[in-house]
Design a protein around this motif. Structure first.
Motif, PDB file in Angstrom:
ATOM      1  N   ASP A 109      44.856  46.208  31.069  1.00 39.74           N
ATOM      2  CA  ASP A 109      45.197  45.604  32.355  1.00 39.74           C
ATOM      3  C   ASP A 109      46.406  44.675  32.228  1.00 39.74           C
ATOM      4  O   ASP A 109      47.312  44.709  33.055  1.00 39.74           O
ATOM      5  CB  ASP A 109      44.001  44.847  32.920  1.00 39.74           C
ATOM      6  N   GLU A 131      41.481  38.173  37.736  1.00 46.46           N
ATOM      7  CA  GLU A 131      42.208  39.407  38.079  1.00 46.46           C
ATOM      8  C   GLU A 131      41.815  40.549  37.151  1.00 46.46           C
ATOM      9  O   GLU A 131      41.586  41.678  37.600  1.00 46.46           O
ATOM     10  CB  GLU A 131      43.721  39.173  37.983  1.00 46.46           C
ATOM     11  N   GLU A 160      39.810  43.908  38.388  1.00 42.34           N
ATOM     12  CA  GLU A 160      40.483  45.209  38.254  1.00 42.34           C
ATOM     13  C   GLU A 160      39.747  46.142  37.301  1.00 42.34           C
ATOM     14  O   GLU A 160      39.664  47.341  37.533  1.00 42.34           O
ATOM     15  CB  GLU A 160      41.922  45.009  37.771  1.00 42.34           C
ATOM     16  N   ARG A 204      46.762  54.273  38.660  1.00 40.81           N
ATOM     17  CA  ARG A 204      46.496  53.293  39.716  1.00 40.81           C
ATOM     18  C   ARG A 204      47.114  53.717  41.038  1.00 40.81           C
ATOM     19  O   ARG A 204      46.572  53.391  42.091  1.00 40.81           O
ATOM     20  CB  ARG A 204      47.024  51.911  39.320  1.00 40.81           C
TER      21      ARG A 204
END
Length: 155
Positions: A18, A31, A35, A140
């Motif tokens: 990430d 975050e 995610e 993504r």
């Protein structure tokens, strides 16, 4: 055949992925947790270990977060796996644990198993987080946001 690693290793790989895939290069724990679907409290412990082992750098404050300690092209999957799984444990364990090995410490399956472990180790060591991040960024684009609906589906 199922070769898996522990949950801490799984979370660590996801966290570094990430961060490496992030446009800003710096990510907050929240975050990353959101995610990558990692419990935030557990993630904080994993990130602390990765900082201690020199894979991440932590920054405090409102603009703080975590960054890779080196370029993503210089961190490979094996670097992360070794932190939580141990580097010295490959390929010491015999595949056929229930029978005695020969006087040279090997069994009939030793060569095949050692070769397979060596190939997996080499592949993980050759796979950088730069490669993984590029693949993650492409995925993504095609992936619906967490909690959202897939493109073209009813609200």
């Amino acid at each position: 055949m199922n070769v898996t690693f522990g949950q801490r290793t799984d979370y660590a790989v996801r966290a570094l992925l990430d961060i490496a895939a992030s446009a800003s290069g710096r990510r907050k724990t929240r975050e990353i947790a959101d995610e990558m679907n990692i419990p935030q409290r557990y993630l904080s412990q994993i990130l602390a270990v990765l900082v201690q082992r020199g894979l991440l750098v932590a920054y405090a404050g409102q603009n703080g977060g975590y960054e890779l300690a080196r370029p993503a092209s210089e961190i490979d999957m094996l670097d992360v796996i070794d932190v939580f799984e141990g580097a010295g444990e490959r390929p010491s364990r015999c595949l056929l644990r229930g029978i005695p090995c020969g006087t040279d410490g090997t069994c009939a399956a030793h060569e095949a198993w050692s070769s397979a472990q060596a190939a997996m180790t080499a592949r993980l060591g050759a796979t950088t987080f730069a490669e993984l991040a590029e693949r993650e960024r492409r995925l993504r684009v095609d992936r619906p946001p967490r909690g959202g609906s897939a493109p073209g589906s009813a609200p």
